[in-house]
Write a protein that holds these residues in place. Structure first.
Motif, PDB file in Angstrom:
ATOM      1  N   LYS A 130       0.815  -1.217   0.000  1.00  0.00           N
ATOM      2  CA  LYS A 130       0.000   0.000   0.000  1.00  0.00           C
ATOM      3  C   LYS A 130       0.847   1.265   0.000  1.00  0.00           C
ATOM      4  O   LYS A 130       0.444   2.304  -0.510  1.00  0.00           O
ATOM      5  CB  LYS A 130      -0.965  -0.015   1.184  1.00  0.00           C
ATOM      6  CG  LYS A 130      -0.311  -0.047   2.538  1.00  0.00           C
ATOM      7  CD  LYS A 130      -1.312  -0.360   3.656  1.00  0.00           C
ATOM      8  CE  LYS A 130      -1.414  -1.845   3.892  1.00  0.00           C
ATOM      9  NZ  LYS A 130      -2.323  -2.257   4.933  1.00  0.00           N
ATOM     10  N   ASP A 155      -4.735  -6.082  -0.199  1.00  0.00           N
ATOM     11  CA  ASP A 155      -5.070  -5.666   1.161  1.00  0.00           C
ATOM     12  C   ASP A 155      -6.522  -6.098   1.411  1.00  0.00           C
ATOM     13  O   ASP A 155      -7.410  -5.817   0.587  1.00  0.00           O
ATOM     14  CB  ASP A 155      -4.923  -4.130   1.259  1.00  0.00           C
ATOM     15  CG  ASP A 155      -4.555  -3.685   2.658  1.00  0.00           C
ATOM     16  OD1 ASP A 155      -4.583  -4.535   3.575  1.00  0.00           O
ATOM     17  OD2 ASP A 155      -4.255  -2.491   2.841  1.00  0.00           O
ATOM     18  N   SER A 156      -6.756  -6.788   2.519  1.00  0.00           N
ATOM     19  CA  SER A 156      -8.045  -7.489   2.675  1.00  0.00           C
ATOM     20  C   SER A 156      -9.248  -6.545   2.621  1.00  0.00           C
ATOM     21  O   SER A 156     -10.287  -6.891   2.035  1.00  0.00           O
ATOM     22  CB  SER A 156      -8.066  -8.283   3.980  1.00  0.00           C
ATOM     23  OG  SER A 156      -7.824  -7.429   5.070  1.00  0.00           O
ATOM     24  N   GLU A 157      -9.111  -5.342   3.184  1.00  0.00           N
ATOM     25  CA  GLU A 157     -10.235  -4.396   3.198  1.00  0.00           C
ATOM     26  C   GLU A 157     -10.559  -3.922   1.786  1.00  0.00           C
ATOM     27  O   GLU A 157     -11.726  -3.790   1.410  1.00  0.00           O
ATOM     28  CB  GLU A 157      -9.905  -3.171   4.064  1.00  0.00           C
ATOM     29  CG  GLU A 157      -9.698  -3.468   5.548  1.00  0.00           C
ATOM     30  CD  GLU A 157      -8.350  -4.090   5.868  1.00  0.00           C
ATOM     31  OE1 GLU A 157      -7.507  -4.252   4.939  1.00  0.00           O
ATOM     32  OE2 GLU A 157      -8.118  -4.446   7.039  1.00  0.00           O
ATOM     33  N   ASN A 243      -1.977   1.898  10.193  1.00  0.00           N
ATOM     34  CA  ASN A 243      -2.341   1.008   9.077  1.00  0.00           C
ATOM     35  C   ASN A 243      -3.728   1.353   8.551  1.00  0.00           C
ATOM     36  O   ASN A 243      -3.956   1.413   7.341  1.00  0.00           O
ATOM     37  CB  ASN A 243      -2.277  -0.459   9.524  1.00  0.00           C
ATOM     38  CG  ASN A 243      -2.585  -1.405   8.376  1.00  0.00           C
ATOM     39  OD1 ASN A 243      -2.005  -1.289   7.295  1.00  0.00           O
ATOM     40  ND2 ASN A 243      -3.531  -2.309   8.574  1.00  0.00           N
ATOM     41  N   GLU A 247      -4.809   2.833   4.995  1.00  0.00           N
ATOM     42  CA  GLU A 247      -5.854   2.161   4.209  1.00  0.00           C
ATOM     43  C   GLU A 247      -6.962   3.119   3.770  1.00  0.00           C
ATOM     44  O   GLU A 247      -7.586   2.911   2.728  1.00  0.00           O
ATOM     45  CB  GLU A 247      -6.433   0.990   5.017  1.00  0.00           C
ATOM     46  CG  GLU A 247      -5.423  -0.128   5.115  1.00  0.00           C
ATOM     47  CD  GLU A 247      -5.901  -1.362   5.857  1.00  0.00           C
ATOM     48  OE1 GLU A 247      -5.159  -2.350   5.871  1.00  0.00           O
ATOM     49  OE2 GLU A 247      -7.012  -1.337   6.425  1.00  0.00           O
TER      50      GLU A 247
HETATM   51 MG    MG Z   1      -5.534  -4.367   5.573  1.00  0.00          MG
END
Ligand code: MG
Ligand code: NDP
Length: 414
Positions: A130, A155-157, A243, A247
């Protein structure tokens, strides 16, 4: 091997940059599980030559790259001769050239070359790194316009949001402003159609604590994440909520949604990976067992789905899903990131550089956990915001912000 897989004649070439880290090794697990659908054609790391050699022997890539030249001798002696070895900074772009899909699993700003190089080469960027998008945003956005260039978030989100947007209802009457084409002409959500992006946050190990409880935080405590096992830098970022702040900027850049419409929701269980609320009030969420191999498999396979789950939710065991509001007075890094994101131009690059310096200083036991935000806040305060027109501008701002942050660390510790 299943018949389904055996019949697959189109092996996809994946370059794994940062193959020895948490995301890199999980990517290789997904490649193994793909039963030949994906092939690791390039493996690149910074200095972990032993693990790189082990991975090279197992995956038989076309090339192996090691950025740290002093670690290259070990590979020169031990790497099978049919595998090309590239040492030094140029290993990053050599890796990019070798693959069709590039998984950027490098940690930190060092991933910028990989991100820009992949997009300007018109390839798919499966993006875990990111920091490159955040620091280099204006330049990365332009690189996305290259024919064939595409970012699918790891990135999971953001992977969750990507999935939710894909599932968007056909919102009648929404203005057709298409900030960024995600991938494929079929998914063009508009800023008007989306009323909120809801990014979920586990809250990290210190959720619920107040500032006075955080003065004596140890490295071990900060390195213990409640739900995810990750590399040290992102684990510290999760403890400060930086983080989540990064994000928020990442979501703004990826999906073209304004900061006023991006909210962070604390969700301790890490089952909902993020949500999108549309203008008709419908909220679409992505739920799954927390395992990074799902977003990695998604980014490699998109627009198809990976055929194998990594854990399934048992709704009879899931008694409840809890939500809360982040405490911005205690975790000021999240507020700093919103601020830098809204300022734009070079401010996110400065935020990112200062944070990398501060996190390293904390990992080296030079500063306390609370001083991370102090270093970032002061660096941002003293930064003169400039326009970022090309990669050189980004490199310059990053270097300048690092030097400033180092000085602030020195001042604090002297
Ligand atoms: Mg994440
Ligand atoms: P790790 O620290 O576990 O791994 C980092 C990888 O990058 C290693 O392979 C390392 O090589 C390599 N690397 C470090 N510096 C350089 C450099 N200068 N040039 C080339 N390669 C370099 O990190 P993670 O896997 O945890 O994170 C990677 C990225 O993914 C980060 O941007 C993080 O924010 C993001 N991310 C991670 C998640 C996770 O679950 N871990 C979740 C979501 C996003 P070596 O081993 O030789 O040092």
């Amino acid at each position: 091997m299943s018949e389904h897989r055996q019949n697959n004649v189109h092996t996809k070439k994946v370059a794994v940059i940062g193959s020895t880290g948490s995301i890199g090794t999980q990517t290789l697990e997904v490649i193994t599980a793909s039963q030949g659908e994906f092939q690791a054609v390039a493996l690149v790391a910074k200095s972990n030559a032993e693990l790189l050699l082990e991975q090279a022997k197992q995956y038989q890539p076309e090339m192996v790259g090691i950025v740290d030249e002093s670690a290259a001798d070990f590979l020169k002696e031990n790497l099978p001769k049919h595998i090309e070895l590239v040492a030094g900074e140029k290993a990053l772009l050599a890796g990019v050239l070798a693959g069709d899909t590039i998984l950027n699993a490098v940690v930190g700003f060092a991933g910028l070359q990989v991100t820009v190089g992949t997009l300007t080469a018109g390839k798919r960027l499966a993006l875990a790194n990111k920091e490159s998008l955040i620091a280099g945003a204006p330049v990365v956005q332009r690189a996305r316009a290259f024919p064939g260039a595409e970012i699918v978030p790891v990135d999971s989100e953001h992977c969750a949001i990507h999935q939710c947007l894909k599932a968007k209802p056909n919102v009648l009457g929404a203005a057709v402003e298409e900030p960024y084409q995600l991938s494929g002409a079929d998914i063009l959500p508009t800023e008007a159609a989306v009323s909120r992006l809801l990014i979920t946050a586990s809250g990290g190990p210190f959720y619920g604590r107040e500032r006075r409880d955080l003065e004596e935080v140890t490295l071990e405590e900060a390195l213990t994440h409640p739900t995810w096992s990750m590399g040290p830098k992102i684990t510290i970022d999760s403890s400060t909520l930086m983080n989540k702040g990064l994000e928020v900027i990442e979501a703004h850049e990826l999906f073209g949604v304004s900061y006023d419409k991006i909210e962070v929701v604390v969700h301790r269980q890490s089952i909902i990976h993020s949500m999108v609320e549309f203008c008709d009030g419908a909220v679409i969420a992505q739920l799954s067992y927390p395992d990074m191999r799902l977003p990695i498999g998604y980014a490699l396979n998109y627009p198809d789905r990976f055929f194998q789950p990594y854990g399934k939710l048992d709704f009879t065991q899931l008694a409840r899903l809890d939500f809360g509001v982040p405490d911005l007075d205690t975790f000021t890094c999240l507020a700093l990131a919103y601020e830098a994101g809204r300022v734009g131009d070079s401010a996110p690059a400065c935020l990112n550089a200062a944070n990398e310096v501060a996190v390293q200083a904390f990992l080296d036991s030079k500063i306390s956990w609370l001083q991370i935000e102090e270093v970032v806040a002061e660096t941002l305060d003293r930064h003169n915001v400039t326009k970022l027109l090309d990669v050189e501008d980004v490199l310059y701002v990053d270097k300048e912000a690092r030097e400033l942050a180092e000085k602030i660390v020195e001042k604090i510790t002297s």
